[in-house]
Each structure stands twice: as C-alpha cells, then as structure tokens.
Design a protein around this motif. Structure first.
Motif, PDB file in Angstrom:
ATOM      1  N   TRP A 230       0.643  -1.513  -0.080  1.00 52.02           N
ATOM      2  CA  TRP A 230       0.253  -0.081  -0.035  1.00 52.02           C
ATOM      3  C   TRP A 230       0.505   1.121  -0.084  1.00 52.02           C
ATOM      4  CZ3 TRP A 230      -5.260   0.216   0.132  1.00 52.02           C
ATOM      5  CH2 TRP A 230      -6.136  -1.130   0.287  1.00 52.02           C
ATOM      6  N   THR A 231       2.373   1.043  -0.132  1.00 55.63           N
ATOM      7  CA  THR A 231       2.913   2.283   0.091  1.00 55.63           C
ATOM      8  C   THR A 231       2.739   2.884  -1.397  1.00 55.63           C
ATOM      9  OG1 THR A 231       4.096   0.855   1.676  1.00 55.63           O
ATOM     10  CG2 THR A 231       4.963   3.099   0.563  1.00 55.63           C
ATOM     11  N   VAL A 232       2.873   2.319  -2.300  1.00 53.67           N
ATOM     12  CA  VAL A 232       2.265   2.938  -3.876  1.00 53.67           C
ATOM     13  C   VAL A 232       1.555   3.866  -3.681  1.00 53.67           C
ATOM     14  CG1 VAL A 232       1.037   1.281  -4.872  1.00 53.67           C
ATOM     15  CG2 VAL A 232       2.603   1.721  -5.721  1.00 53.67           C
ATOM     16  N   LEU A 233       0.301   3.829  -2.729  1.00 57.19           N
ATOM     17  CA  LEU A 233      -0.442   4.632  -3.303  1.00 57.19           C
ATOM     18  C   LEU A 233      -0.120   5.907  -2.587  1.00 57.19           C
ATOM     19  CD1 LEU A 233      -3.728   3.395  -0.328  1.00 57.19           C
ATOM     20  CD2 LEU A 233      -2.721   3.828  -3.261  1.00 57.19           C
ATOM     21  N   LEU A 234       1.525   6.628  -1.918  1.00 62.67           N
ATOM     22  CA  LEU A 234       1.528   8.195  -1.943  1.00 62.67           C
ATOM     23  C   LEU A 234       2.730   8.020  -3.129  1.00 62.67           C
ATOM     24  CD1 LEU A 234       3.583   6.399   2.014  1.00 62.67           C
ATOM     25  CD2 LEU A 234       1.648   8.402   1.387  1.00 62.67           C
ATOM     26  N   VAL A 235       2.719   7.070  -4.137  1.00 63.80           N
ATOM     27  CA  VAL A 235       3.344   7.950  -5.155  1.00 63.80           C
ATOM     28  C   VAL A 235       2.101   8.463  -5.913  1.00 63.80           C
ATOM     29  CG1 VAL A 235       3.994   6.569  -7.888  1.00 63.80           C
ATOM     30  CG2 VAL A 235       4.753   5.848  -5.539  1.00 63.80           C
ATOM     31  N   TYR A 236       1.134   8.062  -5.967  1.00 65.31           N
ATOM     32  CA  TYR A 236      -0.301   9.230  -6.547  1.00 65.31           C
ATOM     33  C   TYR A 236      -0.426  10.861  -5.588  1.00 65.31           C
ATOM     34  CZ  TYR A 236      -1.110   5.164  -9.540  1.00 65.31           C
ATOM     35  OH  TYR A 236      -0.807   3.975  -9.847  1.00 65.31           O
TER      36      TYR A 236
ATOM     37  N   VAL B  83       7.943   7.953   2.162  1.00 66.62           N
ATOM     38  CA  VAL B  83       8.258   6.848   1.647  1.00 66.62           C
ATOM     39  C   VAL B  83       9.177   5.695   1.652  1.00 66.62           C
ATOM     40  CG1 VAL B  83       8.117   5.148  -0.859  1.00 66.62           C
ATOM     41  CG2 VAL B  83       6.545   7.261  -0.479  1.00 66.62           C
ATOM     42  N   ALA B  84      10.275   6.269   1.356  1.00 63.52           N
ATOM     43  CA  ALA B  84      11.770   5.826   1.922  1.00 63.52           C
ATOM     44  C   ALA B  84      11.464   4.766   3.532  1.00 63.52           C
ATOM     45  CB  ALA B  84      12.448   6.393   1.971  1.00 63.52           C
ATOM     46  N   GLY B  85      10.450   5.413   4.912  1.00 67.17           N
ATOM     47  CA  GLY B  85      10.894   5.235   5.508  1.00 67.17           C
ATOM     48  C   GLY B  85       9.369   4.098   5.906  1.00 67.17           C
ATOM     49  N   LEU B  86       8.704   4.247   5.365  1.00 65.27           N
ATOM     50  CA  LEU B  86       7.765   2.764   5.027  1.00 65.27           C
ATOM     51  C   LEU B  86       8.571   1.844   5.181  1.00 65.27           C
ATOM     52  CD1 LEU B  86       3.961   5.128   4.195  1.00 65.27           C
ATOM     53  CD2 LEU B  86       5.231   3.756   6.650  1.00 65.27           C
ATOM     54  N   GLY B  87       9.497   1.815   3.763  1.00 63.42           N
ATOM     55  CA  GLY B  87      10.141   1.302   3.548  1.00 63.42           C
ATOM     56  C   GLY B  87      10.632   0.214   3.799  1.00 63.42           C
ATOM     57  N   LEU B  88      11.187   1.242   4.862  1.00 61.38           N
ATOM     58  CA  LEU B  88      12.488   0.742   5.857  1.00 61.38           C
ATOM     59  C   LEU B  88      11.821  -0.386   6.170  1.00 61.38           C
ATOM     60  CD1 LEU B  88      15.196   3.562   5.957  1.00 61.38           C
ATOM     61  CD2 LEU B  88      15.055   1.453   5.286  1.00 61.38           C
ATOM     62  N   LEU B  89      10.864   0.660   7.639  1.00 56.62           N
ATOM     63  CA  LEU B  89      10.126  -0.225   8.371  1.00 56.62           C
ATOM     64  C   LEU B  89       9.503  -1.837   8.015  1.00 56.62           C
ATOM     65  CD1 LEU B  89       8.482  -0.113  11.136  1.00 56.62           C
ATOM     66  CD2 LEU B  89       6.130   1.036  10.030  1.00 56.62           C
ATOM     67  N   HIS B  90       9.415  -2.149   6.783  1.00 54.65           N
ATOM     68  CA  HIS B  90       8.724  -3.197   6.464  1.00 54.65           C
ATOM     69  C   HIS B  90      10.009  -4.192   5.308  1.00 54.65           C
ATOM     70  CE1 HIS B  90       4.081  -2.241   6.428  1.00 54.65           C
ATOM     71  NE2 HIS B  90       4.139  -0.975   5.439  1.00 54.65           N
ATOM     72  N   GLY B  91      10.697  -3.800   5.858  1.00 58.97           N
ATOM     73  CA  GLY B  91      11.714  -4.280   5.599  1.00 58.97           C
ATOM     74  C   GLY B  91      12.579  -4.457   3.890  1.00 58.97           C
ATOM     75  N   MET B  92      11.652  -3.829   3.106  1.00 62.29           N
ATOM     76  CA  MET B  92      12.249  -3.712   1.839  1.00 62.29           C
ATOM     77  C   MET B  92      13.936  -3.469   1.785  1.00 62.29           C
ATOM     78  SD  MET B  92       9.364  -0.755   0.128  1.00 62.29           S
ATOM     79  CE  MET B  92       7.178  -1.693   0.808  1.00 62.29           C
ATOM     80  N   GLY B  93      14.268  -4.454   0.378  1.00 62.39           N
ATOM     81  CA  GLY B  93      15.765  -4.425   0.029  1.00 62.39           C
ATOM     82  C   GLY B  93      15.515  -3.053  -1.234  1.00 62.39           C
ATOM     83  N   THR B  94      17.189  -2.691  -1.650  1.00 63.79           N
ATOM     84  CA  THR B  94      17.573  -1.603  -2.247  1.00 63.79           C
ATOM     85  C   THR B  94      17.161  -0.916  -3.523  1.00 63.79           C
ATOM     86  OG1 THR B  94      19.156  -1.450  -1.521  1.00 63.79           O
ATOM     87  CG2 THR B  94      19.283  -0.102  -2.782  1.00 63.79           C
TER      88      THR B  94
END
Length: 381
Positions: free
Chosen positions: A101-107, A132-143
């Motif tokens: 759901w982080t993709v919603l922030l792009v819109y 977006v970067a903070g949420l991605g790190l929180l969800h453990g996304m890769g680079t």
C-alpha cells in the motif's frame, strides 16, 4: 486555451477533455495492481479485506476528484484538506495492511505536484518521498524495491511541478503577447489619430477662415472672393493628399509581417515552405518599395494556397543590380493562361513604386513570380 487540448494542472473544460484526461489517468493508475493483488490473495482477514477495499475506493475517488474535478478558487482549501486526507489514508493503509500500500504515496506525491503552489510543492514532495523511504525500511524492503517507490514519488512529483510551472509560464506568455499586440494596435490608432489631427486641424481651420472671408467679400469684391475660393481648393487638395499618405502609411504592409504570415498560411495549407533565402530589413529598401514587395508576397502566397495545388513553395529575396527581387516558386499546376485581376493589380501597384512583375513557369515546372523594386541607391542616383 484551444478547445480539446489537455494541459496538466488544469481541469477539463468539456466532455472531450474529460474523456481524454480520464484515459491518461486510468492508464497510469495501473500501478494499483499491487494493492489489488494484496487484497485478492487472501493475505488478510475478511474484515481487513473489506476495510482495504473501502480504503482503496475512497482513495481512488479522492484522487480522481483532484485530477479531473474543476478548481474554483473557493475550493482550494478544501482540495488541500483532501490532499492531506489522501496522505494520511495512504500512510495508515501502509502501516496496517502492508508494504504494497506504500505505492499510494506515489499518487499523493503526483497530486501534490499538480495541486500545490510551487513553494509548497518543493517542500511537500520531498517530504512524501522521505515518508515512502521510511515506510519501505519499516516493511523491510530491499534497496531495489525501495528505489522503485522512492524515485517515482520524488521524480513524479517534481516532474508534475515542472510541467505545471511550464504551463503557467506559457499561459502568461500568451497573455503578455496578446497584451503587447493590443497595446501596439492602440498605439498605432493613437498615432493615426495624432497624424490626422495635425494634418487636418490646421487645414480645416484655414478653410473655415477663408470661407468666412469669401462670404464677406461677396458680392462687393468678387475677384478677391474668387482668390479665397482658389486658396480653399488648394488647401483642401493638399489636405486630401496628406490624409491619403497618412492612411497608406497606416495600412502599408511590411516584409517581416508578410513573411511570418506566409509561413503560417503555407503550413496551414500543408505546403512545405522554404524561406531560408528570404530575409527582410534591407538597408536600402524604401518604405513604399517595401510595401509593394509585401503586397506581392501576399498575393503570391494566396495564389499558391488557393490555386496551385503545390506541395512545396520557395521564397527568395535577393539583390539584382540596383533592384531587390522577390521570387516565389511553387511545384504546382503552373500558369493557367491570362493574368487574373490579382496579378494585374499587383503589376500596377509595383509600377507605382517603379518596379515590375514577371510571371511564368518555374525552372522545374510549377509557377514562378518575380517582383522587382528599385533600391534607394538607384532612386537617389
């Protein structure tokens, strides 16, 4: 703005614009696939899935309203509140339903670039990218996965700000150009009014005075009255000449304007124009001769557009001894026989400027018109 033309950052003004902009909007909304996939893969409880569908519907409805809705000034604050609500909804959905759901922030970032003033957009868009970067790190996304979200959020919002700003600049330039043209027309009208006032004020006053004198001299001094009447005739004839000169100067075309008009007319008719050899502003070209050449260019281009059926037109301006020669050549049907009224009148107009007109077939078919006018160095010799 031209009817049917869509500009980013402006609401559609009719049904055609609405359909066109909706097509583009739904095209890049395909990135919501990841959210839809998250809801259809049985990753959540039935209640969470239902809430997720409701949140997605609310987000899409709000986003479409921001993109496609009209934007009266009285609703600016409400639209900003809606934008803030979409941001909170996207962050909440990402925290509760997962990283997809982080993709919603792009819109939200793109909407911010379109909706907000530039000074606020320069702050909000980077802040959204940081979120977006903070949420991605929180969800453990890769680079790589993180960059696929952060870069669209940052660059998409920035690109929208740049496009919107460019659109605003273009609109301001159009308005400024229209204002300049309006002021130039008004200035020319004022110039003509001043010229006519200066030319006719003295002449009409003199005519009135001499008419009164002639009236008082009759019938006792008929010879003196006749002299006053003769003076009235002379002054009125001179005033008529002065007015004609002033009006002809007001209406005299210029080569610069006619070259620009020729380029536009030929392009509108689908005729390829070659004007590389046509440069106005010759130092030795008097105004009357320039006006005659400008009329010749206008008549020639009109004939090319209306009668020739040509696909290409070449326009040249070059010196030929003590004359300046305008050559207009097309690859159309060629001469049709006797000269028309337009070419006959053009020859007469050039003759008044001590010029001449030559017409005939072009070197490779088609039609060629050549108009010659004398340069000032020959006139003064």
């Amino acid at each position: 703005m031209e009817r049917g033309f869509i500009q980013i950052g402006r609401a559609p003004e009719d049904l055609r614009q609405l359909i066109a902009k909706a097509c583009w909007t739904f095209l890049y909304m395909s990135y919501l696939y990841y959210v839809v996939e998250d809801l259809t893969e049985d990753r959540h409880t039935p209640f969470a899935t239902a809430v997720g569908w409701g949140a997605l519907a609310a987000f899409v409805a709000g986003y479409l309203f921001l993109v496609l809705g009209r934007r009266p000034d009285r609703l600016v604050r409400r639209r900003n509140w809606l934008l803030g609500g979409l941001y909170l909804l996207a962050v909440t959905a990402s925290l509760t339903l997962g990283g997809a759901w982080t993709v919603l922030l792009v819109y939200v970032s793109i909407s911010s670039g379109v909706q907000l003033p530039l000074r606020w957009g320069l702050r909000i868009v980077p802040a959204i990218a940081v979120t977006v970067a903070g949420l991605g790190l929180l969800h453990g996304m890769g680079t790589a996965e993180l960059l696929l979200l952060v870069l669209p959020a940052l660059l998409g919002g920035g690109a929208m700000m740049a496009v919107v700003q460019m659109g605003r600049t273009m609109r301001e330039l159009r308005e400024a150009r229209a204002t300049v043209a309006h002021l130039a027309a008004n200035e020319e009208r004022l110039r003509l009014a001043r010229d006519l006032h200066d030319l006719l004020g003295h002449s009409l006053s003199l005519i009135t005075l001499k008419s009164e004198l002639a009236g008082r001299m009759l019938p006792d001094k008929p010879e003196a009255a006749a002299q006053q009447v003769a003076d009235i005739e002379r002054v009125s004839r001179q005033a008529l000449v002065d007015v004609r000169e002033a009006v002809s100067g007001f209406r005299r075309p210029t080569l610069d304007a006619e070259l620009a008009g020729a380029r536009t007319a030929l392009a509108a008719a689908g005729v390829a124009a070659d004007l590389d050899g046509a440069t106005a502003g010759h130092a030795d070209l008097p105004p009357d001769e320039e006006g005659a050449l400008a009329w010749a260019l206008r008549e020639a281009v009109t004939n090319v557009v209306r009668h020739s059926g040509a696909r290409r037109c070449e326009i040249r301006l070059e010196e030929s001894g003590d004359e300046l020669c305008l050559t207009v050549t097309d690859d159309g049907r060629g001469p049709s026989g006797a000269r028309g009224n337009g070419l006959t009148g053009l020859a007469e107009r050039l003759g008044l400027a001590e010029g001449r007109l030559e017409t005939g077939p072009g070197p490779r078919g088609g039609f060629r018109l050549r108009a010659y006018v004398p340069l000032s160095r020959r006139v003064s010799a």
